[in-house]
Design a protein around this motif. Structure first.
Motif, mmCIF file in Angstrom:
data_model
loop_
_atom_site.group_PDB
_atom_site.id
_atom_site.type_symbol
_atom_site.label_atom_id
_atom_site.label_comp_id
_atom_site.label_asym_id
_atom_site.label_seq_id
_atom_site.Cartn_x
_atom_site.Cartn_y
_atom_site.Cartn_z
ATOM 1 N N ALA A 22 0.832 -1.204 0.000
ATOM 2 C CA ALA A 22 0.000 0.000 0.000
ATOM 3 C C ALA A 22 0.868 1.255 0.000
ATOM 4 C CB ALA A 22 -0.929 -0.007 1.213
ATOM 5 N N LEU A 23 1.891 1.264 0.835
ATOM 6 C CA LEU A 23 2.798 2.419 0.889
ATOM 7 C C LEU A 23 3.543 2.590 -0.432
ATOM 8 C CD1 LEU A 23 4.275 2.005 4.496
ATOM 9 C CD2 LEU A 23 2.631 3.724 3.720
ATOM 10 N N TRP A 24 3.916 1.471 -1.024
ATOM 11 C CA TRP A 24 4.616 1.518 -2.319
ATOM 12 C C TRP A 24 3.711 2.125 -3.394
ATOM 13 C CZ3 TRP A 24 6.961 -3.412 -5.091
ATOM 14 C CH2 TRP A 24 7.684 -2.990 -6.211
ATOM 15 N N ILE A 25 2.464 1.689 -3.430
ATOM 16 C CA ILE A 25 1.513 2.209 -4.418
ATOM 17 C C ILE A 25 1.272 3.702 -4.202
ATOM 18 C CG2 ILE A 25 -0.890 2.105 -5.199
ATOM 19 C CD1 ILE A 25 -0.787 -0.924 -4.592
ATOM 20 N N ILE A 26 1.114 4.094 -2.936
ATOM 21 C CA ILE A 26 0.903 5.516 -2.626
ATOM 22 C C ILE A 26 2.108 6.346 -3.056
ATOM 23 C CG2 ILE A 26 0.635 7.183 -0.749
ATOM 24 C CD1 ILE A 26 -0.982 5.017 0.741
ATOM 25 N N ALA A 27 3.301 5.840 -2.774
ATOM 26 C CA ALA A 27 4.521 6.555 -3.157
ATOM 27 C C ALA A 27 4.628 6.689 -4.671
ATOM 28 C CB ALA A 27 5.743 5.831 -2.604
ATOM 29 N N SER A 28 4.228 5.636 -5.388
ATOM 30 C CA SER A 28 4.297 5.675 -6.855
ATOM 31 C C SER A 28 3.290 6.656 -7.447
ATOM 32 C CB SER A 28 4.078 4.275 -7.428
ATOM 33 O OG SER A 28 2.749 3.834 -7.198
ATOM 34 N N ILE A 29 2.198 6.907 -6.722
ATOM 35 C CA ILE A 29 1.197 7.869 -7.188
ATOM 36 C C ILE A 29 1.630 9.297 -6.870
ATOM 37 C CG2 ILE A 29 -1.178 8.682 -6.886
ATOM 38 C CD1 ILE A 29 -1.966 5.761 -6.329
ATOM 39 N N VAL A 30 2.119 9.485 -5.635
ATOM 40 C CA VAL A 30 2.515 10.825 -5.188
ATOM 41 C C VAL A 30 3.783 11.295 -5.888
ATOM 42 C CG1 VAL A 30 3.259 12.186 -3.193
ATOM 43 C CG2 VAL A 30 1.408 10.519 -2.945
ATOM 44 N N ALA A 31 4.757 10.395 -6.057
ATOM 45 C CA ALA A 31 6.033 10.754 -6.687
ATOM 46 C C ALA A 31 6.316 9.773 -7.822
ATOM 47 C CB ALA A 31 7.158 10.743 -5.654
ATOM 48 N N SER A 32 5.507 9.847 -8.859
ATOM 49 C CA SER A 32 5.614 8.897 -9.968
ATOM 50 C C SER A 32 6.933 9.019 -10.733
ATOM 51 C CB SER A 32 4.439 9.097 -10.937
ATOM 52 O OG SER A 32 4.406 10.436 -11.417
ATOM 53 N N ASP A 33 7.558 10.195 -10.680
ATOM 54 C CA ASP A 33 8.840 10.377 -11.366
ATOM 55 C C ASP A 33 9.974 9.653 -10.658
ATOM 56 O OD1 ASP A 33 7.587 11.965 -13.206
ATOM 57 O OD2 ASP A 33 8.113 13.861 -12.218
ATOM 58 N N VAL A 34 9.785 9.343 -9.388
ATOM 59 C CA VAL A 34 10.832 8.705 -8.581
ATOM 60 C C VAL A 34 10.534 7.225 -8.371
ATOM 61 C CG1 VAL A 34 12.053 8.727 -6.375
ATOM 62 C CG2 VAL A 34 11.308 10.892 -7.424
ATOM 63 N N ALA A 212 20.435 1.895 -15.265
ATOM 64 C CA ALA A 212 19.033 2.252 -15.462
ATOM 65 C C ALA A 212 18.749 3.667 -14.967
ATOM 66 C CB ALA A 212 18.135 1.253 -14.733
ATOM 67 N N SER A 213 19.391 4.071 -13.869
ATOM 68 C CA SER A 213 19.166 5.419 -13.343
ATOM 69 C C SER A 213 19.692 6.474 -14.302
ATOM 70 C CB SER A 213 19.832 5.574 -11.968
ATOM 71 O OG SER A 213 21.245 5.466 -12.074
ATOM 72 N N SER A 214 20.739 6.150 -15.041
ATOM 73 C CA SER A 214 21.294 7.101 -16.012
ATOM 74 C C SER A 214 20.309 7.386 -17.138
ATOM 75 C CB SER A 214 22.594 6.551 -16.606
ATOM 76 O OG SER A 214 23.565 6.337 -15.593
ATOM 77 N N TYR A 215 19.461 6.391 -17.457
ATOM 78 C CA TYR A 215 18.469 6.543 -18.525
ATOM 79 C C TYR A 215 17.061 6.780 -17.959
ATOM 80 C CZ TYR A 215 22.138 4.766 -21.589
ATOM 81 O OH TYR A 215 23.313 4.601 -22.284
ATOM 82 N N ILE A 216 16.983 7.093 -16.664
ATOM 83 C CA ILE A 216 15.719 7.366 -15.967
ATOM 84 C C ILE A 216 14.732 6.207 -16.140
ATOM 85 C CG2 ILE A 216 14.062 9.199 -15.434
ATOM 86 C CD1 ILE A 216 16.881 10.147 -15.438
ATOM 87 N N GLN A 217 15.240 4.989 -16.105
ATOM 88 C CA GLN A 217 14.376 3.802 -16.168
ATOM 89 C C GLN A 217 14.054 3.369 -14.736
ATOM 90 O OE1 GLN A 217 17.050 1.294 -18.469
ATOM 91 N NE2 GLN A 217 15.929 1.732 -20.365
ATOM 92 N N MET A 218 13.131 4.087 -14.126
ATOM 93 C CA MET A 218 12.861 3.883 -12.708
ATOM 94 C C MET A 218 12.212 2.541 -12.425
ATOM 95 S SD MET A 218 14.339 6.544 -11.958
ATOM 96 C CE MET A 218 14.290 6.245 -10.197
#
Length: 255
Positions: A22-34, A212-218
């Protein structure tokens, strides 16, 4: 009674997993770029497994490096720890060195290790070895120091010599601390993995995450993080299982 405790343990484990997701899903919604969400990570994993299977190669190589460094460190830490705990002069000489070196982050050794050993596997394993060794030495030797003096005195009264006291009293009493040191060392091996793979690694989970981080493949970054965490959790549970089997005599708090 044991069945009830097992049920409660499984229930709380399931609850913990649900909260984590649940926390992971919330984090992915709030900070989808990260944070990539669970579905994105699963898709990345399936795509890799049905493609070039690179994640399997990365995982096996990183696991091999971590286990090799940890195993060598464990084998080296045992005699050093017991010598530090059993012989005061040795402890007074070696303890300041271990505490001084322990305070230095493993990443600081990378330039020295690369110059000395090059960019091969030995350099990566050495960085992991250093980090694990110092962590295990400090924890295990503290266990030797904390052995109940009453047990040692009782052994002497019964006529045991120093060798017998060491093998029949000190070592068994230190066993829980040895396993604590082993579990902490395993955790350190995995947390040091990314730093170790800075030494020119072409494959490995740490290298995969950095690339992957260099190509922003989060999604790939999160996949690597989840894999490392899962490996660490699994190995920790394995060591804990062996500990329970070998220390059945130890009294533990049951809540």
């Amino acid at each position: 009674m044991n069945g009830k405790k097992d049920y409660e343990s499984k229930l709380y484990s399931a609850l913990s997993l649900i909260i984590f997701m649940a926390l992971w899903i919330i984090a992915s919604i709030v900070a989808s770029d990260v944070f990539a969400g669970p579905l994105a990570v699963i898709k990345a994993l399936i795509s890799d497994l049905t493609g070039k299977h690179r994640v399997i190669d990365h995982t096996l190589i990183s696991l091999s490096r971590s286990l090799t460094g940890w195993t060598l460190a464990f084998l080296a830490a045992l005699p050093v720890s017991f010598l530090m705990g059993w012989y005061k002069p040795f402890r007074l000489i070696v303890e300041p060195w271990t505490k001084f070196i322990k305070s230095i982050p493993p990443i600081a050794y990378i330039p020295l290790v690369v110059v000395a050993l090059g960019l091969g596997e030995s350099a990566k394993i050495t960085v992991i070895f250093i980090a694990c060794f110092l962590t295990m030495v400090i924890n295990i030797y503290q266990g030797v120091l904390n052995v109940d003096v009453t047990l040692i005195k009782a052994a002497k009264v019964l006529g045991l010599n120093n060798v017998e006291i060491f093998t029949k009293v000190i070592m068994p009493a230190s066993l829980p601390f040895i396993f604590v040191g082993a579990r902490l060392g395993m955790s350190v091996a995995l947390t040091t993995l990314i730093a170790a793979e800075l030494t020119g690694a072409q494959k490995g989970l740490g290298m995969m995450i950095q690339s992957a981080s260099s190509y922003i493949q989060m999604d790939v970054v999160m996949m690597g993080i989840v894999i490392i965490g899962s490996i660490g959790f699994g190995l920790d549970r394995l060591i804990a299982y062996v500990e329970r089997k070998l220390t059945v005599w130890q009294e533990t708090i049951q809540i």
